[in-house]
Design an enzyme around this catalytic site. Structure first.
Site, PDB file in Angstrom:
ATOM      1  N   ARG A  22       0.860  -1.186   0.000  1.00 14.54           N
ATOM      2  CA  ARG A  22       0.000   0.000   0.000  1.00 14.54           C
ATOM      3  C   ARG A  22       0.891   1.228   0.000  1.00 14.54           C
ATOM      4  O   ARG A  22       2.089   1.156   0.306  1.00 14.54           O
ATOM      5  CB  ARG A  22      -0.910   0.016   1.234  1.00 14.54           C
ATOM      6  CG  ARG A  22      -0.204   0.232   2.572  1.00 14.54           C
ATOM      7  CD  ARG A  22      -1.214   0.213   3.721  1.00 14.54           C
ATOM      8  NE  ARG A  22      -0.600   0.369   5.022  1.00 14.54           N
ATOM      9  CZ  ARG A  22      -0.373   1.562   5.609  1.00 14.54           C
ATOM     10  NH1 ARG A  22      -0.699   2.682   4.991  1.00 14.54           N
ATOM     11  NH2 ARG A  22       0.181   1.621   6.813  1.00 14.54           N
ATOM     12  N   ALA A  60       4.930   8.698   0.260  1.00 14.26           N
ATOM     13  CA  ALA A  60       4.521   8.109  -1.009  1.00 14.26           C
ATOM     14  C   ALA A  60       5.732   7.579  -1.762  1.00 14.26           C
ATOM     15  O   ALA A  60       6.847   8.102  -1.637  1.00 14.26           O
ATOM     16  CB  ALA A  60       3.791   9.156  -1.853  1.00 14.26           C
ATOM     17  N   ASN A  61       5.504   6.529  -2.548  1.00 14.43           N
ATOM     18  CA  ASN A  61       6.549   5.936  -3.387  1.00 14.43           C
ATOM     19  C   ASN A  61       7.737   5.432  -2.580  1.00 14.43           C
ATOM     20  O   ASN A  61       8.858   5.361  -3.085  1.00 14.43           O
ATOM     21  CB  ASN A  61       7.021   6.935  -4.451  1.00 14.43           C
ATOM     22  CG  ASN A  61       5.876   7.449  -5.307  1.00 14.43           C
ATOM     23  OD1 ASN A  61       5.053   6.662  -5.783  1.00 14.43           O
ATOM     24  ND2 ASN A  61       5.802   8.755  -5.483  1.00 14.43           N
ATOM     25  N   ARG A  62       7.493   5.084  -1.329  1.00 12.09           N
ATOM     26  CA  ARG A  62       8.523   4.581  -0.414  1.00 12.09           C
ATOM     27  C   ARG A  62       9.601   5.634  -0.110  1.00 12.09           C
ATOM     28  O   ARG A  62      10.681   5.299   0.362  1.00 12.09           O
ATOM     29  CB  ARG A  62       9.179   3.298  -0.946  1.00 12.09           C
ATOM     30  CG  ARG A  62       8.218   2.125  -1.136  1.00 12.09           C
ATOM     31  CD  ARG A  62       7.538   1.767   0.178  1.00 12.09           C
ATOM     32  NE  ARG A  62       6.726   0.560   0.072  1.00 12.09           N
ATOM     33  CZ  ARG A  62       5.422   0.549  -0.172  1.00 12.09           C
ATOM     34  NH1 ARG A  62       4.770   1.695  -0.371  1.00 12.09           N
ATOM     35  NH2 ARG A  62       4.749  -0.584  -0.206  1.00 12.09           N
ATOM     36  N   LEU A  63       9.287   6.893  -0.365  1.00 14.05           N
ATOM     37  CA  LEU A  63      10.218   7.973  -0.024  1.00 14.05           C
ATOM     38  C   LEU A  63       9.865   8.480   1.371  1.00 14.05           C
ATOM     39  O   LEU A  63       9.377   9.599   1.558  1.00 14.05           O
ATOM     40  CB  LEU A  63      10.144   9.091  -1.078  1.00 14.05           C
ATOM     41  CG  LEU A  63      10.510   8.659  -2.496  1.00 14.05           C
ATOM     42  CD1 LEU A  63      10.357   9.823  -3.477  1.00 14.05           C
ATOM     43  CD2 LEU A  63      11.932   8.106  -2.548  1.00 14.05           C
TER      44      LEU A  63
END
Length: 212
Positions: free
Chosen positions: A8, A188-191
């Site tokens: 997610r 978001a985006n694993r950042l």
């Protein structure tokens, strides 16, 4: 769906240096208050990691019972496995897993014993059943059955039926004195946003952003 496809996005918010407090305790207090306001289940629950003399780590959930500039306090049986681990190796780690807020706090430090007076004060504030359970449980020792545990509890209940339950001599508290505290906020985006406070030799805190 296979487990390697479970994923997610983390979209609840970011974390910026300008938002952070001067010390990790101040920042922790703010996040804990927000966890309480969000009605998280067990916001004081933390995973305590210890390592035995061979270096084998073990983790378990314990409850935070106090914190200030000196450190983070919890109570336990002094003959438990974690107590034996900490006697051999006082270096520990705490993790607060506030999943619903997409946050984690990781505390690295050394443990020290709280005073007997502090342990007594906290013990007497516990519900009666919790006090009796502390006497009944030989924490981390083999147990033949649930019935044996219940029998030990009933025996202690009868023993202390006519008076105050005293603090066991095998029960007390520890304070984790931190030398590093990391605050993690999902992104978001694993950042993800990660900031770590580190104590320098003078006891002052430095703050660095870490790569996710």
């Amino acid at each position: 769906m296979e487990i390697d496809q479970w994923r997610r996005e983390y979209l609840l918010g970011g974390l910026r240096r300008s938002e952070l407090k001067a010390t990790p305790v101040e920042q922790f207090r703010e996040w804990l208050e927000e966890a309480l306001a969000a009605k998280l289940s067990d916001p004081s629950a933390m995973c305590l990691a210890t390592a035995d003399s061979s270096g084998q780590p073990t983790q378990r959930i314990v409850l935070l019972k106090g914190f200030d500039e000196r450190g983070f306090v919890f109570y336990t049986n002094l003959q438990s496995k974690k107590a034996h681990d900490m006697e051999k190796n006082p270096q520990v780690s705490l993790l607060f897993p506030w999943h619903s807020l997409e946050r984690q706090v990781i505390v690295s430090g050394n443990v020290e014993s709280v005073t007997r007076e502090d342990a007594e004060q906290y013990f007497q504030s516990r519900p009666l059943e919790s006090q009796l359970a502390s006497w009944a449980s030989r924490q981390s020792q083999p147990l033949s059955s649930r019935e044996e545990l219940q029998k030990q509890f009933d025996q202690e209940k009868a023993r202390f039926a006519d008076g105050q339950v005293p603090l066991p001599d095998f029960w007390g508290g520890y304070r984790v004195v931190p030398h590093a505290v990391e605050f993690w906020q999902g992104g978001a985006n694993r950042l993800h946003d990660r900031f770590i406070y580190r104590a320098d030799d003078s006891g002052l805190w430095t703050l660095d952003r870490l790569s996710p």
